[in-house]
Design a protein around this motif. Structure first.
Motif, PDB file in Angstrom:
ATOM      1  N   TYR A   5       0.814  -1.208   0.000  1.00 27.20           N
ATOM      2  CA  TYR A   5       0.000   0.000   0.000  1.00 27.20           C
ATOM      3  C   TYR A   5       0.852   1.265   0.000  1.00 27.20           C
ATOM      4  N   ASP A 138      -7.508  -5.129  -0.652  1.00 31.08           N
ATOM      5  CA  ASP A 138      -6.210  -5.586  -1.138  1.00 31.08           C
ATOM      6  C   ASP A 138      -5.588  -6.486  -0.066  1.00 31.08           C
ATOM      7  N   ALA A 229      -6.331  -1.878   2.635  1.00 29.40           N
ATOM      8  CA  ALA A 229      -5.176  -2.768   2.637  1.00 29.40           C
ATOM      9  C   ALA A 229      -4.777  -3.045   4.081  1.00 29.40           C
TER      10      ALA A 229
END
Length: 252
Positions: A5, A138, A229
């Motif tokens: 990230y 994610d 994330a």
């Protein structure tokens, strides 16, 4: 664990070497720089990795949120070509040229949804009376989630927005009318009554989302597309949520 990230930065020094040096018989030859000009770009890459090239030379891989503000070196009057290529196939998905004397070419935005690259991030128009929220996680492939909301006091009294949401799959926009009381978006391990991170509500609620509430007379009308994330945090022995609103960062 690699933090995918993080913000990706372009090194000014690397760009300068790229534009001003080459090898001759194994020796590095430094060429004169005609001009440095400012360059700024931001973007977002979903589900895949892109490669960034300048004049056919690869500079870096791009994934997640990307932001840069710096300078690029020109040896002469010729423009510099920038390509974004799909890492898995080498296909060129986006191209632009950077001119010395054209400010419009010194700043650009791109968004990659896993299929195509666009210069804007598309999202629905606001709807009076409801908030619209979409999600993209994610996370590792074996980490699906259930998305719920509640006041955080009782995991058995939550309301489900979606079940078994797979990582790296963008959800639809959920419409949420003003609710009674103060409610939070909570993440659970898919198919369980267990909070996602450390089974702790304090680490498994989304702090950047404020759901519309009758408590403070909310009229709704907000639009968010959340990228979520995982990242490390000082003093915490497990990963925590990292949240970003794509509408706010890259919206039209």
């Amino acid at each position: 664990m690699k933090n995918r990230y993080k913000i990706l930065l372009i090194s000014i020094a690397v760009l300068a070497v790229f534009a001003t040096s080459c090898e001759k018989e194994g020796e590095l030859v430094v060429k004169p720089v005609k001009e440095f000009i400012p360059i700024e770009f931001k973007g977002f890459v979903m589900r895949d990795t892109l490669e960034q090239y300048f004049n056919g030379i690869k500079m870096r891989d791009l994934y997640g949120r990307i932001m840069y503000n710096g300078r690029i070196a020109f040896e002469d009057d010729a423009p510099i070509a920038m390509d974004l290529r799909k890492k898995s196939s080498g296909e060129v998905l986006y191209s632009t040229t950077i001119e010395q004397d054209d400010p419009a070419d010194e700043s650009f935005t791109f968004f990659y949804d896993g299929t195509k690259v666009t210069n804007t991030f598309a999202y629905p128009d606001a709807i009076p009376g409801v908030d619209q929220i979409a999600f993209y996680f994610d996370f590792p492939d074996d980490m699906p989630v259930d998305i719920v909301y509640g006041d955080g006091s009782d995991i058995n009294s939550v309301t489900y927005l979606a079940r078994d949401v797979k990582p790296k799959q963008r959800t639809e926009y959920f419409q949420i009318a003003p609710l009674d009381g103060e409610m939070y978006v909570l993440l659970l391990k898919a198919g369980t009554k267990e909070y996602l991170l450390n089974n702790d509500v304090n680490y498994s609620y989304m702090s950047s989302i404020q759901l519309p509430s009758k408590l403070w007379g909310s009229q709704g009308g907000g639009v968010k597309s959340m990228y979520v994330a995982l990242q490390a945090a000082n003093g915490i022995d497990h990963l925590v949520l990292a949240e970003s609103d794509l509408v706010q960062s890259f919206g039209k």
